[in-house]
Design a protein around this motif. Structure first.
Motif, short mmCIF file in Angstrom:
data_model
loop_
_atom_site.label_atom_id
_atom_site.label_comp_id
_atom_site.label_asym_id
_atom_site.label_seq_id
_atom_site.Cartn_x
_atom_site.Cartn_y
_atom_site.Cartn_z
N SER A 1 1.78 5.40 52.70
CA SER A 1 1.98 4.41 53.77
C SER A 1 1.32 3.07 53.46
CB SER A 1 1.46 4.96 55.10
OG SER A 1 0.05 5.12 55.08
N LEU A 2 0.48 2.99 52.43
CA LEU A 2 -0.15 1.73 52.08
C LEU A 2 0.87 0.63 51.79
CD1 LEU A 2 -3.03 2.95 49.74
CD2 LEU A 2 -3.33 1.79 51.93
N ILE A 3 2.01 1.01 51.23
CA ILE A 3 3.03 0.02 50.88
C ILE A 3 3.51 -0.73 52.12
CG2 ILE A 3 5.42 -0.22 50.08
CD1 ILE A 3 3.46 0.09 47.80
N ARG B 1 4.94 -4.03 44.24
CA ARG B 1 5.18 -2.59 44.11
C ARG B 1 3.92 -1.74 44.23
NH1 ARG B 1 9.90 -0.40 42.35
NH2 ARG B 1 11.57 -1.85 41.79
N LEU B 2 2.77 -2.31 44.10
CA LEU B 2 1.54 -1.53 44.04
C LEU B 2 0.56 -1.99 45.12
CD1 LEU B 2 0.00 0.66 42.37
CD2 LEU B 2 -0.99 -1.24 41.05
N ALA B 3 0.01 -0.98 45.84
CA ALA B 3 -1.00 -1.25 46.87
C ALA B 3 -2.16 -0.29 46.67
CB ALA B 3 -0.41 -1.09 48.27
N TYR B 4 -3.33 -0.68 47.16
CA TYR B 4 -4.49 0.20 47.08
C TYR B 4 -5.32 0.04 48.35
CZ TYR B 4 -6.92 -4.06 45.49
OH TYR B 4 -7.43 -5.32 45.38
N GLY B 5 -6.17 1.02 48.61
CA GLY B 5 -6.97 0.97 49.82
C GLY B 5 -8.13 1.94 49.77
N LEU B 6 -9.01 1.81 50.76
CA LEU B 6 -10.18 2.65 50.89
C LEU B 6 -10.38 2.94 52.37
CD1 LEU B 6 -12.66 3.89 49.32
CD2 LEU B 6 -13.88 1.81 49.98
N ALA B 7 -10.71 4.18 52.72
CA ALA B 7 -10.93 4.55 54.12
C ALA B 7 -12.16 5.43 54.23
CB ALA B 7 -9.71 5.30 54.67
N VAL B 8 -12.96 5.19 55.26
CA VAL B 8 -14.11 6.00 55.60
C VAL B 8 -13.89 6.54 56.99
CG1 VAL B 8 -16.63 6.08 55.80
CG2 VAL B 8 -15.55 4.43 54.24
N ASN C 1 11.38 2.05 45.15
CA ASN C 1 12.49 1.14 45.42
C ASN C 1 12.35 0.66 46.86
OD1 ASN C 1 13.62 3.25 47.10
ND2 ASN C 1 14.47 4.19 45.23
N GLU C 2 13.40 0.06 47.40
CA GLU C 2 13.29 -0.52 48.74
C GLU C 2 13.13 0.53 49.83
OE1 GLU C 2 12.94 -3.71 49.53
OE2 GLU C 2 12.82 -3.98 47.36
N ARG C 3 13.38 1.80 49.53
CA ARG C 3 13.35 2.83 50.57
C ARG C 3 12.26 3.88 50.38
NH1 ARG C 3 17.71 3.53 54.11
NH2 ARG C 3 19.37 1.96 53.88
N VAL D 1 15.35 7.15 55.04
CA VAL D 1 16.58 7.84 54.64
C VAL D 1 17.81 7.22 55.27
CG1 VAL D 1 15.40 10.01 54.14
CG2 VAL D 1 16.23 9.58 56.44
N THR D 2 17.67 6.56 56.40
CA THR D 2 18.72 5.75 57.00
C THR D 2 18.05 4.49 57.53
OG1 THR D 2 18.56 6.57 59.28
CG2 THR D 2 19.89 7.88 57.73
N ASP D 3 18.85 3.58 58.07
CA ASP D 3 18.26 2.35 58.60
C ASP D 3 17.32 2.62 59.77
OD1 ASP D 3 19.59 0.85 56.74
OD2 ASP D 3 21.26 0.32 58.08
N SER D 4 17.49 3.76 60.45
CA SER D 4 16.68 4.04 61.64
C SER D 4 15.74 5.24 61.47
CB SER D 4 17.58 4.29 62.86
OG SER D 4 18.45 5.39 62.62
#
Length: 413
Positions: free
Chosen positions: A58-60, A114-121, A163-165, A218-221
């Motif tokens: 979900s970071l993206i 295309r690339l994201a990173y994160g840290l959570a406590v 990709n976009e999806r 998987v679909t627009d919605s």
């Protein structure tokens, strides 16, 4: 506050002892305030950088942001014993400590398209009971009784946009646990290490685990999500090696799940999760109470918990560009068998149902305030053949309910 300062503060929170109360077993129903406002629904959503730890893919969808929050717990936990031949009968109030606070913090950042990173406590689970008089006094125990299990999780994550999806995520989790027990000295006679059962102060353990996640539109919605968290093998609690099976072992169970998010129209989203928690695979949690092996041995007694499935359903309503409302309900299978309520006087994680409300207000272009309230509905687990004849027979009933309030701040940049 500058980004470097925020990151330092986030890392510093890792040193705090986070105590949670049992919700879905002893796992939190939602590890961020936004998720709590939907009874924990999260696998196909992108709530915030804290909850991204449950599905790093979900970071993206998050972009770049900082999050900080605080959750207040007020649990009510009680036990009742009847028909016992050794004098244990009575009602026991486990609420000598009533108020608990859990901070959370995290950040997410887009490295490129295309690339994201994160840290959570965050806190993912824990348990506290505090009896002013130990329920086991008739066996020779004395003073207050109860346990305190605190956990803090630190998850660093990477996400890659296929990709976009579709996106994939990988997380590495460090867990720090702290535990203490008091008022159960009488169980020393059942232990392989009698001096390592009770009243030994705080002990700690540590371990590492992995997380994998996927999110796809998987679909627009309709979006789907999947997440898996490995079992985390931790060090033993040496001071309590005569209490927990495997000489003080207390690993974090494996968990995994699936989720969906269905955008009904531009303002309404319906979302749901299924989650599986493998409590029985950890011997100190899953082994039943019996006298077949001494406490602390590889096959020593545990709390007898079963694996559980948790079902969550929530809605999001976008009232305006600045105001978002959330609500959710969840139901978990009962982790504690009716035959195992006696030892679970110390860990009455019987809650099955939650109802939650939440709201987010964007009070400045880059800043949002979120609040949530959860009622963990009162649940009573009645014992059935729960106290063996060797302990005087009879039955133990466990009751728990909770009020949970959270507040969080988010800064997007």
């Amino acid at each position: 506050m500058m980004p470097k300062t925020r990151t330092t503060l986030t890392l510093a929170l890792a040193a705090l002892p986070l105590t949670a109360q049992a919700t879905n077993g002893y796992f939190m129903h939602g590890s961020s305030v936004k998720a709590q406002g939907m009874a924990g629904v999260s696998f196909a959503l992108a709530h915030d950088s804290v909850k991204a730890a449950s599905n790093p893919a979900s970071l993206i969808a998050l972009g770049s942001q900082y999050d900080m929050g605080l959750t207040w717990f007020k649990p009510e936990r009680d036990a009742a014993i009847g028909g016992n031949g050794f004098g244990l009968d009575g009602h026991y109030d486990g609420n000598a400590e009533r108020d608990f606070w859990m901070p959370e913090a995290g950040f997410a950042r887009m490295h490129n398209d295309r690339l994201a990173y994160g840290l959570a406590v965050y806190g993912n689970g824990g348990m506290n009971t505090s009896y002013k008089r130990t329920p086991f006094a008739a066996f020779g125990s004395s003073g207050r009784g109860g346990v305190d299990l605190s956990q803090v999780f630190l998850t660093g994550s990477l996400a890659y946009k296929l990709n976009e999806r579709h996106s994939l995520g990988l997380g590495v989790t460090y867990v720090y646990q702290r535990f203490s027990a008091e008022g159960i000295q009488s169980f020393a006679g059942m232990s392989s290490q009698p001096d390592a059962v009770s009243n030994n102060g705080d002990d700690s353990s540590r371990g590492w685990g992995l997380k994998l996640g996927w999110q796809g539109r998987v679909t627009d919605s309709l979006s789907l999500g999947a997440s898996w968290s490995s079992r985390i093998h931790t060090d033993e609690f040496d001071r309590y090696s005569g209490l927990f099976a495997e000489q003080g072992g207390f690993d974090v169970p494996e968990s995994y799940g699936l989720g969906f998010a269905w955008k009904l129209d531009p303002r309404w989203t319906l979302a749901g999760d299924w989650e599986r928690i493998e409590y029985s695979e950890v011997r100190s949690v899953g082994n039943p109470l019996s006298m077949a092996a001494p406490l602390g041995a590889d096959q020593g007694a545990g709390f007898g918990w079963d694996d559980i499935d948790v079902y969550k359903l929530g809605v999001i309503f976008q009232v305006s560009p600045r105001l978002t409302l959330r609500a959710g309900v969840s139901h978990a299978e009962q982790p504690i068998p009716a035959s195992q309520t006696f030892l679970n006087i110390l860990a009455p994680g019987v809650i099955q149902d939650h109802a939650s409300l939440g709201a987010s207000w964007q009070f400045r272009p880059q800043q949002t305030l979120t609040v949530s309230y959860t009622r963990a509905l009162e649940e009573t687990r009645k014992g059935k053949n729960s106290i063996a004849a060797a302990f005087g027979g009879g039955e133990t009933d466990l009751t728990m309910s909770q009020d949970i309030v959270g507040v969080a701040w988010q800064y997007r940049y």
